[in-house]
Design an enzyme around this catalytic site. Structure first.
Site, PDB file in Angstrom:
ATOM      1  N   ARG A 164     -24.033 -61.267  35.184  1.00 59.04           N
ATOM      2  CA  ARG A 164     -24.817 -62.413  35.659  1.00 59.04           C
ATOM      3  C   ARG A 164     -24.266 -63.715  35.102  1.00 59.04           C
ATOM      4  NH1 ARG A 164     -29.195 -58.983  33.904  1.00 59.04           N
ATOM      5  NH2 ARG A 164     -30.076 -57.881  35.697  1.00 59.04           N
ATOM      6  N   GLU A 190     -18.839 -43.171  31.839  1.00 55.54           N
ATOM      7  CA  GLU A 190     -20.013 -42.299  31.701  1.00 55.54           C
ATOM      8  C   GLU A 190     -19.579 -40.856  31.917  1.00 55.54           C
ATOM      9  OE1 GLU A 190     -23.183 -40.233  31.271  1.00 55.54           O
ATOM     10  OE2 GLU A 190     -23.288 -42.388  30.831  1.00 55.54           O
ATOM     11  N   CYS A 202     -37.286 -40.840  29.661  1.00 56.95           N
ATOM     12  CA  CYS A 202     -38.702 -40.696  29.321  1.00 56.95           C
ATOM     13  C   CYS A 202     -39.495 -40.087  30.475  1.00 56.95           C
ATOM     14  CB  CYS A 202     -39.302 -42.054  28.963  1.00 56.95           C
ATOM     15  SG  CYS A 202     -38.488 -42.875  27.591  1.00 56.95           S
ATOM     16  N   ARG A 228     -21.734 -54.824  42.254  1.00 60.88           N
ATOM     17  CA  ARG A 228     -21.798 -56.044  41.440  1.00 60.88           C
ATOM     18  C   ARG A 228     -20.516 -56.233  40.640  1.00 60.88           C
ATOM     19  NH1 ARG A 228     -27.049 -56.753  38.156  1.00 60.88           N
ATOM     20  NH2 ARG A 228     -26.449 -58.919  38.499  1.00 60.88           N
ATOM     21  N   VAL A 285     -15.229 -40.775  26.932  1.00 58.17           N
ATOM     22  CA  VAL A 285     -14.410 -41.455  25.925  1.00 58.17           C
ATOM     23  C   VAL A 285     -14.278 -40.519  24.733  1.00 58.17           C
ATOM     24  CG1 VAL A 285     -14.242 -43.427  24.371  1.00 58.17           C
ATOM     25  CG2 VAL A 285     -15.128 -43.742  26.696  1.00 58.17           C
ATOM     26  N   ASP A 311     -29.959 -45.831  21.629  1.00 57.18           N
ATOM     27  CA  ASP A 311     -30.325 -44.760  20.699  1.00 57.18           C
ATOM     28  C   ASP A 311     -29.264 -44.452  19.654  1.00 57.18           C
ATOM     29  OD1 ASP A 311     -32.537 -44.634  22.282  1.00 57.18           O
ATOM     30  OD2 ASP A 311     -32.145 -42.646  23.113  1.00 57.18           O
ATOM     31  N   TYR A 324     -63.257 -58.735  27.204  1.00 63.16           N
ATOM     32  CA  TYR A 324     -64.386 -57.812  27.118  1.00 63.16           C
ATOM     33  C   TYR A 324     -65.172 -57.787  28.420  1.00 63.16           C
ATOM     34  CZ  TYR A 324     -69.207 -56.414  26.663  1.00 63.16           C
ATOM     35  OH  TYR A 324     -70.424 -55.831  26.904  1.00 63.16           O
ATOM     36  N   TRP A 346     -67.282 -55.079  20.527  1.00 66.15           N
ATOM     37  CA  TRP A 346     -66.247 -55.071  19.496  1.00 66.15           C
ATOM     38  C   TRP A 346     -65.238 -53.987  19.865  1.00 66.15           C
ATOM     39  CZ3 TRP A 346     -65.295 -58.298  15.486  1.00 66.15           C
ATOM     40  CH2 TRP A 346     -66.301 -59.211  15.160  1.00 66.15           C
ATOM     41  N   ARG A 398     -62.339 -54.906  10.933  1.00 62.07           N
ATOM     42  CA  ARG A 398     -63.506 -55.345  10.144  1.00 62.07           C
ATOM     43  C   ARG A 398     -63.734 -54.410   8.961  1.00 62.07           C
ATOM     44  NH1 ARG A 398     -68.618 -56.276  13.942  1.00 62.07           N
ATOM     45  NH2 ARG A 398     -69.468 -56.969  11.930  1.00 62.07           N
TER      46      ARG A 398
END
Length: 469
Positions: A27, A40, A50, A77, A87, A299, A442, A450, A458
């Site tokens: 970009r 890759e 995930c 792109r 690699v 990671d 709330y 609360w 608290r």
């Protein structure tokens, strides 16, 4: 009047951190200024690891729903993306990497002006008998997910054993339960979810057993047993059970959820600096320490814990994408930094939600902090509103200052994401006293007057003041 030569950026690893870095650099700098080559070794790019448990469970119907950007989209792109290319060596002194075509075995060298290492993490697979047997699966890549699904369609029985009870372990236990398997989770810890304190992990244990999952805690798998001849309908050597010192647990398929380690084999061989957890060490710009033209993210790196001040390895896609943005900005000629993390993570097993951020009790002790803990029981909505469900919140605060140190939450709907309140407070360095006046939203369908996190704050204020010098 001469023109400057085009620079080459080489990226190792084409998932979250690597391709975020490549895309952001593109970009900022066009192909006439910056050539980008990404390697890759697998077949997929920019995918959500995930999401694999939810693909296995059937909640996500198609594999490709987990792919954020295809190889073709990256290439459109002007990123020279080379799949199935591993690699095998980094020559930092000469500014080049050696690659091997996975299919043909052909090797070659590629030079670089700037290098991004985004090699990710690898699942822990103990060096014990049977862990490499057919039917034993790690879950880290889309290829891993496809292999597991293939096994699930082939096996005749419906018994699954999950080894380990961290995030991946509990999520895969849910996935297998949804697919109709009898699920046993064998966990070496005293309670599941070692990222929680044991008292909070006990709540997870109890809930998983109520769901029909057999929990075996404080037990380590010593070997995986395989079938021979007629004992193994899928062929000799297929998994048939896992064994601990005290028992055997029958299994038609085994899933490893023991955790991951930074994949830094290349970096170690190249003499790059690694931390105590085996991850690459970088500065705030994500540049590898002592190497002007090498960056690393995702990671495979260690990051600063803003609460403890220590380096940690926290393998999460949220961090990896942010690392990539920072790296890409810096490679592209801008200026960006990654300040660190507070260790926020959420998970679920069936309808039980689990959230945590900051330090556990043992983390605080390890860095020499004196602290107070409180545990409160509350509800996800106003108690009179239909659908209100119980929630347990545990909070740690520094004894002298009242600084928030950590929060853990276990409950049903609406529990896990409440930990984000604490994540912001930790990042801002708030005290529990300051938290009590936070202006949170709330209405009865969303929260009690609360909020449970503020109730804990608290109570923590009272405890801190009661023990103030």
């Amino acid at each position: 009047m001469g023109t400057s030569a085009r620079e080459r950026l080489v990226v190792i690893g084409a998932d979250a951190a690597g391709m975020s870095a490549a895309s952001q650099a593109r970009r900022l700098r066009g192909p006439d200024e910056l050539e980008i080559v990404a390697f890759e070794r697998g077949r997929f790019t920019s995918f959500s690891a995930c999401g694999i448990p939810y693909w296995v469970s059937g909640d996500v119907e198609e594999r490709d729903r987990l792919i954020a950007r295809t190889p073709e989209e990256h290439r459109a792109r002007d990123i020279d993306l080379r799949l199935r290319t591993e690699v095998t060596e980094i020559d930092a002194a000469a500014g080049r990497v050696r690659t091997r075509d996975v299919d043909s075995g052909t090797e070659s060298w590629t030079s670089y002006d700037k290098l991004v290492i985004a090699t990710g993490a690898r699942p822990v697979r103990p060096d014990r008998p049977g862990f490499d047997a057919p039917g034993v699966h790690g879950v880290q890549t889309l290829d891993d997910g496809e292999a597991l699904l293939d096994s699930l369609t082939r096996v005749r029985g419906r018994r699954a054993v999950v080894v380990g009870a961290g995030y991946i372990g509990v999520e895969m236990a849910e996935a297998l339960l949804k697919r109709g398997y009898e699920v046993t989770v064998v966990n070496r810890g005293k309670e599941p979810m070692s990222t929680l304190d044991p008292d909070m992990g006990r709540l997870v244990h109890r809930a998983m057993e109520e769901m029909g999952i057999t929990m075996v805690d404080d037990a380590e798998v010593t070997k995986v047993l395989t079938g021979e001849g007629d004992a193994s309908p899928l062929g000799e050597g297929w998994v048939r059970a896992v064994a601990t010192e005290d028992a055997e647990y029958p299994a038609d398929v085994v899933v490893l959820g023991i955790g991951v380690r930074p994949e830094t084999t290349l970096a170690r061989a190249a003499g790059l600096p690694l931390g105590a957890h085996g991850g690459l060490l970088t500065d705030r710009a994500m540049r590898v320490r002592g190497h002007e033209n090498i960056w690393a993210g995702g990671d495979c790196v260690e990051v600063l814990d803003l609460v403890s001040g220590q380096q940690r390895h926290i393998p999460l896609g949220t961090h990896a994408n942010k690392h990539g943005q920072v790296i890409g900005t810096n490679v592209g000629g801008g200026c960006a930094t990654f300040p660190g993390v507070v260790g926020t993570a959420v998970s679920k097993v069936c309808d039980l939600e689990i959230g945590r951020t900051g330090l556990r009790e043992k983390d605080a002790r390890r860095v020499g902090l004196r602290f107070e803990t409180v545990v409160v029981e509350s509800t996800s909505r106003a108690g009179y509103y239909p659908g209100a469900s119980p929630m347990t919140v545990k909070m740690l605060a520094e004894r002298r200052t009242g600084r928030l140190l950590g929060v853990q939450i276990v409950g049903r709907e609406g529990a896990a994401k409440r930990v984000d309140i604490a994540a912001v407070a930790l990042t801002a360095g708030l005290t529990v006293d300051q938290m009590t006046v936070l202006d949170l939203g709330y209405a009865p369908p969303f929260s009690p007057v609360w909020d449970p996190v503020l109730v804990a704050a608290r109570k923590a204020v009272t405890k801190v003041r009661g023990n103030a010098p």
